[in-house]
Write a protein that holds these residues in place. Structure first.
Motif, PDB file in Angstrom:
ATOM      1  N   SER A 164      -0.847  24.459  48.332  1.00 24.14           N
ATOM      2  CA  SER A 164       0.560  24.582  47.954  1.00 24.14           C
ATOM      3  C   SER A 164       1.113  25.966  48.276  1.00 24.14           C
ATOM      4  CB  SER A 164       0.719  24.316  46.453  1.00 24.14           C
ATOM      5  OG  SER A 164       0.097  25.346  45.702  1.00 24.14           O
ATOM      6  N   THR A 165       2.412  26.000  48.481  1.00 20.74           N
ATOM      7  CA  THR A 165       3.139  27.273  48.575  1.00 20.74           C
ATOM      8  C   THR A 165       3.987  27.440  47.314  1.00 20.74           C
ATOM      9  OG1 THR A 165       4.906  26.147  49.811  1.00 20.74           O
ATOM     10  CG2 THR A 165       3.204  27.255  51.089  1.00 20.74           C
ATOM     11  N   TYR A 166       3.447  26.952  46.254  1.00 16.85           N
ATOM     12  CA  TYR A 166       4.087  26.915  44.950  1.00 16.85           C
ATOM     13  C   TYR A 166       4.375  28.328  44.457  1.00 16.85           C
ATOM     14  CZ  TYR A 166       4.794  24.107  40.683  1.00 16.85           C
ATOM     15  OH  TYR A 166       5.318  23.425  39.618  1.00 16.85           O
ATOM     16  N   GLY A 167       5.539  28.538  43.885  1.00 22.80           N
ATOM     17  CA  GLY A 167       5.876  29.841  43.344  1.00 22.80           C
ATOM     18  C   GLY A 167       5.219  30.088  42.000  1.00 22.80           C
ATOM     19  N   PRO A 168       5.469  31.251  41.388  1.00 23.75           N
ATOM     20  CA  PRO A 168       4.798  31.607  40.135  1.00 23.75           C
ATOM     21  C   PRO A 168       5.341  30.803  38.950  1.00 23.75           C
ATOM     22  CG  PRO A 168       6.414  33.271  40.704  1.00 23.75           C
ATOM     23  CD  PRO A 168       6.364  32.323  41.863  1.00 23.75           C
ATOM     24  N   PRO A 169       4.470  30.323  38.083  1.00 24.99           N
ATOM     25  CA  PRO A 169       4.902  29.566  36.906  1.00 24.99           C
ATOM     26  C   PRO A 169       5.235  30.485  35.741  1.00 24.99           C
ATOM     27  CG  PRO A 169       2.521  29.546  37.026  1.00 24.99           C
ATOM     28  CD  PRO A 169       2.997  30.344  38.213  1.00 24.99           C
ATOM     29  N   TRP A 170       6.064  31.486  35.985  1.00 27.96           N
ATOM     30  CA  TRP A 170       6.284  32.525  34.983  1.00 27.96           C
ATOM     31  C   TRP A 170       6.947  31.974  33.717  1.00 27.96           C
ATOM     32  CZ3 TRP A 170      11.112  33.374  33.135  1.00 27.96           C
ATOM     33  CH2 TRP A 170      12.199  33.028  33.946  1.00 27.96           C
ATOM     34  N   ARG A 171       7.704  30.888  33.849  1.00 30.55           N
ATOM     35  CA  ARG A 171       8.362  30.326  32.659  1.00 30.55           C
ATOM     36  C   ARG A 171       7.334  29.845  31.636  1.00 30.55           C
ATOM     37  NH1 ARG A 171      12.303  29.699  36.640  1.00 30.55           N
ATOM     38  NH2 ARG A 171      14.435  29.951  35.854  1.00 30.55           N
ATOM     39  N   SER A 231      -3.543  31.023  32.244  1.00 34.27           N
ATOM     40  CA  SER A 231      -4.208  31.152  33.530  1.00 34.27           C
ATOM     41  C   SER A 231      -3.618  30.161  34.519  1.00 34.27           C
ATOM     42  CB  SER A 231      -5.723  30.914  33.398  1.00 34.27           C
ATOM     43  OG  SER A 231      -5.976  29.593  32.942  1.00 34.27           O
ATOM     44  N   THR A 232      -3.908  30.384  35.782  1.00 33.60           N
ATOM     45  CA  THR A 232      -3.555  29.445  36.837  1.00 33.60           C
ATOM     46  C   THR A 232      -4.823  29.092  37.603  1.00 33.60           C
ATOM     47  OG1 THR A 232      -3.083  31.176  38.460  1.00 33.60           O
ATOM     48  CG2 THR A 232      -1.264  30.465  37.072  1.00 33.60           C
ATOM     49  N   ALA A 233      -4.818  27.945  38.243  1.00 35.23           N
ATOM     50  CA  ALA A 233      -5.969  27.520  39.040  1.00 35.23           C
ATOM     51  C   ALA A 233      -5.489  26.522  40.082  1.00 35.23           C
ATOM     52  CB  ALA A 233      -7.055  26.890  38.160  1.00 35.23           C
ATOM     53  N   VAL A 234      -6.321  26.309  41.096  1.00 38.78           N
ATOM     54  CA  VAL A 234      -6.017  25.304  42.120  1.00 38.78           C
ATOM     55  C   VAL A 234      -7.032  24.175  42.029  1.00 38.78           C
ATOM     56  CG1 VAL A 234      -4.933  26.956  43.686  1.00 38.78           C
ATOM     57  CG2 VAL A 234      -7.386  26.510  43.875  1.00 38.78           C
ATOM     58  N   TYR A 235      -6.634  23.004  42.507  1.00 39.58           N
ATOM     59  CA  TYR A 235      -7.539  21.862  42.547  1.00 39.58           C
ATOM     60  C   TYR A 235      -7.525  21.241  43.936  1.00 39.58           C
ATOM     61  CZ  TYR A 235      -3.324  18.956  42.001  1.00 39.58           C
ATOM     62  OH  TYR A 235      -2.093  18.359  42.167  1.00 39.58           O
ATOM     63  N   PRO A 288      -1.476  22.829  19.381  1.00 42.09           N
ATOM     64  CA  PRO A 288      -2.206  22.021  20.357  1.00 42.09           C
ATOM     65  C   PRO A 288      -3.504  22.719  20.774  1.00 42.09           C
ATOM     66  CG  PRO A 288       0.115  22.254  20.964  1.00 42.09           C
ATOM     67  CD  PRO A 288      -0.149  23.233  19.867  1.00 42.09           C
ATOM     68  N   LEU A 289      -4.521  21.921  21.088  1.00 43.14           N
ATOM     69  CA  LEU A 289      -5.775  22.501  21.578  1.00 43.14           C
ATOM     70  C   LEU A 289      -5.571  23.218  22.900  1.00 43.14           C
ATOM     71  CD1 LEU A 289      -8.390  19.684  20.836  1.00 43.14           C
ATOM     72  CD2 LEU A 289      -8.193  21.916  19.735  1.00 43.14           C
ATOM     73  N   GLY A 290      -4.576  22.808  23.631  1.00 41.18           N
ATOM     74  CA  GLY A 290      -4.276  23.436  24.905  1.00 41.18           C
ATOM     75  C   GLY A 290      -3.222  22.626  25.622  1.00 41.18           C
ATOM     76  N   LEU A 291      -2.610  23.250  26.628  1.00 39.27           N
ATOM     77  CA  LEU A 291      -1.585  22.592  27.421  1.00 39.27           C
ATOM     78  C   LEU A 291      -1.908  22.817  28.888  1.00 39.27           C
ATOM     79  CD1 LEU A 291       1.188  21.165  27.758  1.00 39.27           C
ATOM     80  CD2 LEU A 291       2.246  23.443  27.582  1.00 39.27           C
ATOM     81  N   TRP A 292      -2.117  21.715  29.622  1.00 38.13           N
ATOM     82  CA  TRP A 292      -2.370  21.791  31.053  1.00 38.13           C
ATOM     83  C   TRP A 292      -1.190  21.184  31.790  1.00 38.13           C
ATOM     84  CZ3 TRP A 292      -6.135  21.480  27.471  1.00 38.13           C
ATOM     85  CH2 TRP A 292      -7.208  22.352  27.602  1.00 38.13           C
ATOM     86  N   LEU A 293      -0.632  21.948  32.712  1.00 33.71           N
ATOM     87  CA  LEU A 293       0.553  21.548  33.450  1.00 33.71           C
ATOM     88  C   LEU A 293       0.182  21.476  34.927  1.00 33.71           C
ATOM     89  CD1 LEU A 293       2.876  24.028  31.575  1.00 33.71           C
ATOM     90  CD2 LEU A 293       2.752  21.562  31.176  1.00 33.71           C
ATOM     91  N   VAL A 346      -2.505  27.919  27.642  1.00 29.43           N
ATOM     92  CA  VAL A 346      -1.767  27.234  28.701  1.00 29.43           C
ATOM     93  C   VAL A 346      -2.444  27.507  30.034  1.00 29.43           C
ATOM     94  CG1 VAL A 346       0.431  27.055  29.937  1.00 29.43           C
ATOM     95  CG2 VAL A 346       0.429  27.410  27.450  1.00 29.43           C
ATOM     96  N   GLN A 347      -2.641  26.457  30.818  1.00 31.91           N
ATOM     97  CA  GLN A 347      -3.121  26.622  32.186  1.00 31.91           C
ATOM     98  C   GLN A 347      -2.249  25.789  33.119  1.00 31.91           C
ATOM     99  OE1 GLN A 347      -6.993  25.021  33.812  1.00 31.91           O
ATOM    100  NE2 GLN A 347      -7.336  27.177  34.287  1.00 31.91           N
ATOM    101  N   VAL A 348      -1.867  26.405  34.239  1.00 31.62           N
ATOM    102  CA  VAL A 348      -1.099  25.719  35.274  1.00 31.62           C
ATOM    103  C   VAL A 348      -2.034  25.443  36.446  1.00 31.62           C
ATOM    104  CG1 VAL A 348       0.818  25.885  36.892  1.00 31.62           C
ATOM    105  CG2 VAL A 348       1.081  26.747  34.556  1.00 31.62           C
ATOM    106  N   LEU A 349      -2.052  24.193  36.884  1.00 33.07           N
ATOM    107  CA  LEU A 349      -2.889  23.775  38.008  1.00 33.07           C
ATOM    108  C   LEU A 349      -1.993  23.325  39.158  1.00 33.07           C
ATOM    109  CD1 LEU A 349      -5.396  21.703  35.919  1.00 33.07           C
ATOM    110  CD2 LEU A 349      -6.110  23.530  37.436  1.00 33.07           C
ATOM    111  N   VAL A 350      -2.281  23.795  40.379  1.00 35.42           N
ATOM    112  CA  VAL A 350      -1.545  23.364  41.563  1.00 35.42           C
ATOM    113  C   VAL A 350      -2.538  23.053  42.673  1.00 35.42           C
ATOM    114  CG1 VAL A 350       0.542  24.643  41.000  1.00 35.42           C
ATOM    115  CG2 VAL A 350      -1.219  25.741  42.360  1.00 35.42           C
ATOM    116  N   ASP A 351      -2.117  22.211  43.596  1.00 33.69           N
ATOM    117  CA  ASP A 351      -3.013  21.843  44.687  1.00 33.69           C
ATOM    118  C   ASP A 351      -3.285  23.055  45.575  1.00 33.69           C
ATOM    119  OD1 ASP A 351      -0.946  21.332  47.261  1.00 33.69           O
ATOM    120  OD2 ASP A 351      -0.071  21.030  45.280  1.00 33.69           O
ATOM    121  N   GLN A 352      -4.452  23.077  46.211  1.00 33.00           N
ATOM    122  CA  GLN A 352      -4.955  24.281  46.861  1.00 33.00           C
ATOM    123  C   GLN A 352      -4.133  24.712  48.081  1.00 33.00           C
ATOM    124  OE1 GLN A 352      -8.901  23.832  48.400  1.00 33.00           O
ATOM    125  NE2 GLN A 352      -8.407  22.060  49.672  1.00 33.00           N
TER     126      GLN A 352
END
Length: 472
Positions: free
Chosen positions: A434-441, A451-455, A398-403, A426-432
């Motif tokens: 959030s108290t979201y935990g780490p996407p280590w899986r 990478s991770t980022a917020v939106y 895949p060109l990339g995977l955004w979750l 792979v990039q994981v995006l979460v709302d800014q």
């Protein structure tokens, strides 16, 4: 007082000589939002302050440098020690000390030779401390213990920490006693695993972790993963496959929203501004944050219509029998830090989602050349991850995977083989907010860029995905 319940019946208790050291930052009773610390007073201290609020994606650890200075003085005057034990931020501080010692800090080398860590987390990717994440798994005998029903952090934060310790040196003990050291009794396997660890440390033996499931499910996993370089984006029109949430917001999110709005109608405070070493803060705008999450769950490929005009945007359409609820019931969510959409725990769902992914891919026209990029929203991210795995298994990268706000808990069989996505970015995006935990899986699933980022909102999310896909 906290330790007595854990070590009361441990055979090595009489051989344990405790020296207690606490952080140098004084805080008042009620600093943590209630008066649960009162029995441990009259003085209350912490190692650092989490700002602007605990579990924030860019959480700072204010006061850590002063704590390091004081700890080095303490070690010089009182050390070295056989072992060190820390709870919550005390454990986080000790892991940071072990990291600094491993990296060559002469004032900390030899301070202790084993660790016992209760409810301990690692720095978040986007935090200032993210630069201090461990660069190679620590080789120090360690017990890592926590409860999935802990209310202070998403338990995925506790799951991540052991991965920074070499598998040959870690004993993972999951207990059921919430945000405190476990209440260990002789009839519990957790008791004997801790006693076995202490016996090896007392005798100076080489420690070998048990074959308990707590160790077994993560035996082949560690962080950080050595990563390859990002490849140049291919020329020509790129294909973006959008996987929406098959069930939308669902009843659980609506129930949470109703509860928050009822509290607001009663005049109850939903957020608290923190003041360093006076009071802990809380996440801002909880109603608005939940509304954004519900909007994401209802979103479709149309969110890319503004920025993705130069892309071949396709989307998954689910038939009624494919609208599967992958998540546990709301009553089964172990902690108020989590939502049911964060959890996929049924091991049978791995085979089930792989079969669904294969069927969905057969119905989608994949253009020639490189594979498509995939983006999944909420529960749809679970399916997009499975689709990416199936593409890689058939030799298509895949060109990339955004979750986007994906489930944090997955069936263990989905992470049994590290780097199952090979070098797929792979990039994981979460709302800014959030108290979201780490996407280590998802982090251990690739040796490509991660990478991770917020939106801020859905337009911002779509813009981030499209910009990354273009390589801009």
């Amino acid at each position: 007082m906290q330790l007595n319940s854990t070590f009361k019946e441990i055979p090595q208790k009489k051989q344990l000589d405790w020296t207690i050291w606490t952080g140098p930052h004084a805080v008042p009773l009620g600093w943590n939002g209630d008066f649960s610390l009162k029995p441990f007073g009259p003085n209350f201290t912490v190692y650092f302050e989490r700002l602007p609020f605990a579990n924030c994606q860019w959480e700072t650890w204010e006061g850590l440098e002063k704590t390091l200075v004081e700890f080095k003085k303490f070690i010089k005057e009182n050390g070295p020690f056989d072992g060190a034990m820390g709870f919550d931020m005390g454990g986080e501080f000790l892991v940071h000390v072990a990291k600094m010692a491993t990296e060559g800090d002469p004032e900390l080398q030899g301070a202790f030779r084993f660790l016992i860590l209760f409810t301990t987390t690692a720095p978040k990717h986007l935090s200032p401390m993210g630069r201090e994440r461990i660069k190679a798994p620590l080789q120090i005998p360690s017990v890592c213990s926590w409860s999935n029903s802990d209310e202070n952090h998403p338990y995925m934060e506790y799951e991540e920490l052991p991965l920074f310790i070499h598998p040959d040196f870690r004993e993972v003990i999951v207990h059921k006693d919430g945000h405190k050291p476990p209440l260990l009794k002789k009839d519990q396997p957790e008791f004997w695993r801790l006693a076995r660890f202490l016996d090896a440390m007392e005798k100076g033996n080489v420690f070998t972790p048990t074959d308990h499931e707590d160790n077994g499910v993560r035996r082949s996993l560690w962080l950080p993963v050595q990563r390859g370089l990002a490849s140049e984006p291919p020329a020509g029109k790129r294909q973006l496959l959008v996987v929406p949430d098959p069930l939308g917001a669902g009843p659980d999110l609506h129930r949470v929203m109703d509860a928050l709005q009822a509290m607001q109608a009663k005049g109850e405070a939903l957020e608290f501004k923190g003041e360093p070493f006076v009071s802990s803060g809380s996440p801002p705008k909880p109603i608005q944050r939940l509304a954004l999450l519900m909007e994401l769950c209802q979103a479709s490929h149309e969110v890319f219509s503004k920025d993705g005009s130069d892309l071949d945007v396709q989307h998954v359409t689910f038939t009624e029998d494919q609208k599967i609820n992958w998540h546990c019931q709301a009553s089964e969510v172990p902690s108020r830090q989590l939502l049911s959409k964060d959890i996929v725990q049924d091991e049978e769902h791995d085979l089930r989602v792989r079969a669904l992914a294969t069927k969905l891919l057969e119905s989608i026209k994949v253009s020639g050349g490189p594979g498509p990029a995939l983006v999944g929203f909420a529960s749809g991210a679970f399916i997009a991850f499975a689709m990416a795995r199936e593409l890689v298994a058939t030799g298509v990268k895949p060109l990339g995977l955004w979750l986007v706000n994906p489930p944090l808990r997955l069936p263990w069989s989905m992470t049994a083989t590290p780097c199952c996505l090979k070098d797929c970015p792979v990039q994981v995006l979460v709302d800014q907010d959030s108290t979201y935990g780490p996407p280590w899986r998802y982090e251990v699933a690739t040796f490509g860029p991660f990478s991770t980022a917020v939106y801020v909102d859905l337009n911002d999310m779509a813009s981030k995905v499209v910009s990354a896909l273009r390589g801009s």
